[in-house]
Design a protein around this motif. Sequence first.
Motif, PDB file in Angstrom:
ATOM      1  N   GLN A 190       0.835  -1.196   0.000  1.00  0.00           N
ATOM      2  CA  GLN A 190       0.000   0.000   0.000  1.00  0.00           C
ATOM      3  C   GLN A 190       0.876   1.256   0.000  1.00  0.00           C
ATOM      4  O   GLN A 190       0.625   2.217  -0.735  1.00  0.00           O
ATOM      5  CB  GLN A 190      -0.920  -0.009   1.219  1.00  0.00           C
ATOM      6  N   TYR A 191       1.923   1.213   0.839  1.00  0.00           N
ATOM      7  CA  TYR A 191       2.850   2.348   0.894  1.00  0.00           C
ATOM      8  C   TYR A 191       3.513   2.576  -0.464  1.00  0.00           C
ATOM      9  O   TYR A 191       3.602   3.720  -0.940  1.00  0.00           O
ATOM     10  CB  TYR A 191       3.920   2.098   1.964  1.00  0.00           C
ATOM     11  N   GLU A 192       3.985   1.502  -1.113  1.00  0.00           N
ATOM     12  CA  GLU A 192       4.645   1.642  -2.403  1.00  0.00           C
ATOM     13  C   GLU A 192       3.698   2.215  -3.451  1.00  0.00           C
ATOM     14  O   GLU A 192       4.108   3.021  -4.303  1.00  0.00           O
ATOM     15  CB  GLU A 192       5.182   0.280  -2.864  1.00  0.00           C
ATOM     16  N   TYR A 193       2.429   1.817  -3.386  1.00  0.00           N
ATOM     17  CA  TYR A 193       1.447   2.356  -4.331  1.00  0.00           C
ATOM     18  C   TYR A 193       1.307   3.866  -4.162  1.00  0.00           C
ATOM     19  O   TYR A 193       1.358   4.628  -5.142  1.00  0.00           O
ATOM     20  CB  TYR A 193       0.087   1.670  -4.126  1.00  0.00           C
ATOM     21  N   ARG A 277      27.104   2.543  -5.002  1.00  0.00           N
ATOM     22  CA  ARG A 277      27.780   2.725  -6.294  1.00  0.00           C
ATOM     23  C   ARG A 277      28.025   1.418  -7.035  1.00  0.00           C
ATOM     24  O   ARG A 277      27.976   1.352  -8.261  1.00  0.00           O
ATOM     25  CB  ARG A 277      29.116   3.440  -6.073  1.00  0.00           C
ATOM     26  N   THR A 278      28.306   0.345  -6.300  1.00  0.00           N
ATOM     27  CA  THR A 278      28.655  -0.918  -6.943  1.00  0.00           C
ATOM     28  C   THR A 278      28.164  -2.078  -6.091  1.00  0.00           C
ATOM     29  O   THR A 278      28.116  -1.979  -4.863  1.00  0.00           O
ATOM     30  CB  THR A 278      30.177  -1.025  -7.149  1.00  0.00           C
ATOM     31  N   SER A 279      27.773  -3.163  -6.734  1.00  0.00           N
ATOM     32  CA  SER A 279      27.300  -4.334  -6.003  1.00  0.00           C
ATOM     33  C   SER A 279      27.317  -5.544  -6.920  1.00  0.00           C
ATOM     34  O   SER A 279      27.682  -5.441  -8.096  1.00  0.00           O
ATOM     35  CB  SER A 279      25.887  -4.093  -5.458  1.00  0.00           C
ATOM     36  N   GLU A 280      26.898  -6.684  -6.384  1.00  0.00           N
ATOM     37  CA  GLU A 280      26.902  -7.917  -7.163  1.00  0.00           C
ATOM     38  C   GLU A 280      25.767  -7.955  -8.175  1.00  0.00           C
ATOM     39  O   GLU A 280      25.853  -8.649  -9.182  1.00  0.00           O
ATOM     40  CB  GLU A 280      26.799  -9.123  -6.222  1.00  0.00           C
ATOM     41  N   THR A 281      24.679  -7.258  -7.908  1.00  0.00           N
ATOM     42  CA  THR A 281      23.534  -7.259  -8.808  1.00  0.00           C
ATOM     43  C   THR A 281      23.111  -5.831  -9.110  1.00  0.00           C
ATOM     44  O   THR A 281      23.314  -4.914  -8.311  1.00  0.00           O
ATOM     45  CB  THR A 281      22.332  -8.003  -8.189  1.00  0.00           C
ATOM     46  N   GLN A 282      22.483  -5.629 -10.254  1.00  0.00           N
ATOM     47  CA  GLN A 282      22.020  -4.303 -10.637  1.00  0.00           C
ATOM     48  C   GLN A 282      20.934  -3.784  -9.708  1.00  0.00           C
ATOM     49  O   GLN A 282      20.823  -2.579  -9.483  1.00  0.00           O
ATOM     50  CB  GLN A 282      21.500  -4.338 -12.074  1.00  0.00           C
ATOM     51  N   GLU A 283      20.138  -4.707  -9.156  1.00  0.00           N
ATOM     52  CA  GLU A 283      19.041  -4.283  -8.289  1.00  0.00           C
ATOM     53  C   GLU A 283      19.537  -3.650  -6.991  1.00  0.00           C
ATOM     54  O   GLU A 283      18.792  -2.945  -6.322  1.00  0.00           O
ATOM     55  CB  GLU A 283      18.133  -5.475  -7.957  1.00  0.00           C
ATOM     56  N   TYR A 326       9.366   3.686  -7.975  1.00  0.00           N
ATOM     57  CA  TYR A 326       9.523   2.627  -8.973  1.00  0.00           C
ATOM     58  C   TYR A 326      10.115   3.152 -10.277  1.00  0.00           C
ATOM     59  O   TYR A 326      11.060   2.567 -10.828  1.00  0.00           O
ATOM     60  CB  TYR A 326       8.173   1.965  -9.248  1.00  0.00           C
ATOM     61  N   SER A 327       9.579   4.249 -10.807  1.00  0.00           N
ATOM     62  CA  SER A 327      10.044   4.753 -12.097  1.00  0.00           C
ATOM     63  C   SER A 327      11.497   5.197 -12.027  1.00  0.00           C
ATOM     64  O   SER A 327      12.277   4.957 -12.954  1.00  0.00           O
ATOM     65  CB  SER A 327       9.150   5.909 -12.564  1.00  0.00           C
ATOM     66  N   MET A 328      11.887   5.845 -10.919  1.00  0.00           N
ATOM     67  CA  MET A 328      13.273   6.308 -10.803  1.00  0.00           C
ATOM     68  C   MET A 328      14.224   5.133 -10.607  1.00  0.00           C
ATOM     69  O   MET A 328      15.307   5.105 -11.196  1.00  0.00           O
ATOM     70  CB  MET A 328      13.385   7.283  -9.635  1.00  0.00           C
ATOM     71  N   ARG A 329      13.819   4.159  -9.790  1.00  0.00           N
ATOM     72  CA  ARG A 329      14.668   2.970  -9.604  1.00  0.00           C
ATOM     73  C   ARG A 329      14.854   2.245 -10.934  1.00  0.00           C
ATOM     74  O   ARG A 329      15.947   1.754 -11.234  1.00  0.00           O
ATOM     75  CB  ARG A 329      14.014   2.019  -8.585  1.00  0.00           C
TER      76      ARG A 329
END
Length: 409
Positions: A190-193, A277-283, A326-329
């Motif tokens: 609900q919060y994310e919406y 800045r950097t991590s194992e996954t793009q997410e 969501y759109s910015m991420r």
Amino acid sequence: MSRLDELIAELCPNGVEYKTLGEVAHYSKERIAASFVDSHTYVGVDNLLPDKKGKTESTYVPNEGRLIRFVKGDILIGNIRPYLKKIWLAESEGGTNGDVLVIRKNNSEELLSDYLYYVLSSDRFFDYDVQYSKGAKMPRGDKETILKYLIPLPPLEVQREIVRILDAYSERVAELTDRLAAELDARKKQYEYYRDDLCNFTNRPDVPFLSVGELFEFKNGLNKGKEFFGKGSPIVNFTDVFNNRWMTKETLKGLVEVTDKEKELYGAKKNDVFFTRTSETQEEIGMTSVLLDDIEGCVFSGFVLRARPKTDLLLPKFCSYYFSSYSMRKDIVRYSTFTTRALTSGSKLSKLMFPLPSLAEQERIVAILDRFDKLCNDISEGIPAEIEARRKQYEHYRDRLLTFKEKTA
């Protein structure tokens, strides 16, 4: 008087014997071929508990040389990563990689595996580890330290009653926690919406968009050898940014020795926005947190980016909420690169577009989302507080049941 009290009064009124873990159990070194292990029986380090980033699944592929056999009744302890604190009790035969210690009891007439599991998962075990490993919650590869841990050994009847009580109590707590977690998950959706809806300005001609580079100045962080960490000035680390929507003086736990020049070049101050800045996954890259306090001498790590606002027309919390929408991420991930690791940069983030609503509109959005955030994430109230209270209640009860007077000679 409870059944447990009666058993203790009858069977061990003068206390119980304590033995080291090495006297009652040993490390299994029996190897198993990788071809005999499937996804249902293989247990890797990442499968034991979520790590500090919440990750629960491993991309590690086991090879035959690193697989150690385990069977029902064995207890597995994460050996490499100190935040894997909880013990896991095997339910079937299988294999595990070499980053996990397999503890196998010596004598079924002296010790129940389920009882040992509860003892090793108690807070006393980790207090002991801190004492003997100079601060690490789990001794990194120090098998001898773990084997020195003292185990209280009441009679088997007492062990069985403790296991029965804790099994039943754990089940009730787990059921309640599952219900609370389901409710919390619904609240978070609900919060994310509402966050994404409130942060959608595509049909708002009154709200101008500017590039992120026009609104923020980017700077890469500080890189130092490990010998410089542990004392000195506060530092904003990857996990601080990844785990917190915003940071305060109390949030930052890391310390690093820095020069005055490094403080000038890599300083962190109130209202700065930080990105992983950097991590194992793009997410996991481009996650955002805002510093809400001025902290004397504070610097930031090379694993994060600092974005310092060029304008007073942006509220820090609004920036945090919008960058996590969501759109910015989606845009942050889309414009990142991935070779051996995922990577973003100030130049990439600078090209993204950012809205500039009025300060009054930003305040309205922040006020609404703050209420949702507190309900979903604040452990001092709401559902998270209830879940935390149940966990602490269980741990207190467990540790009391596992505390015995030591029998004197």
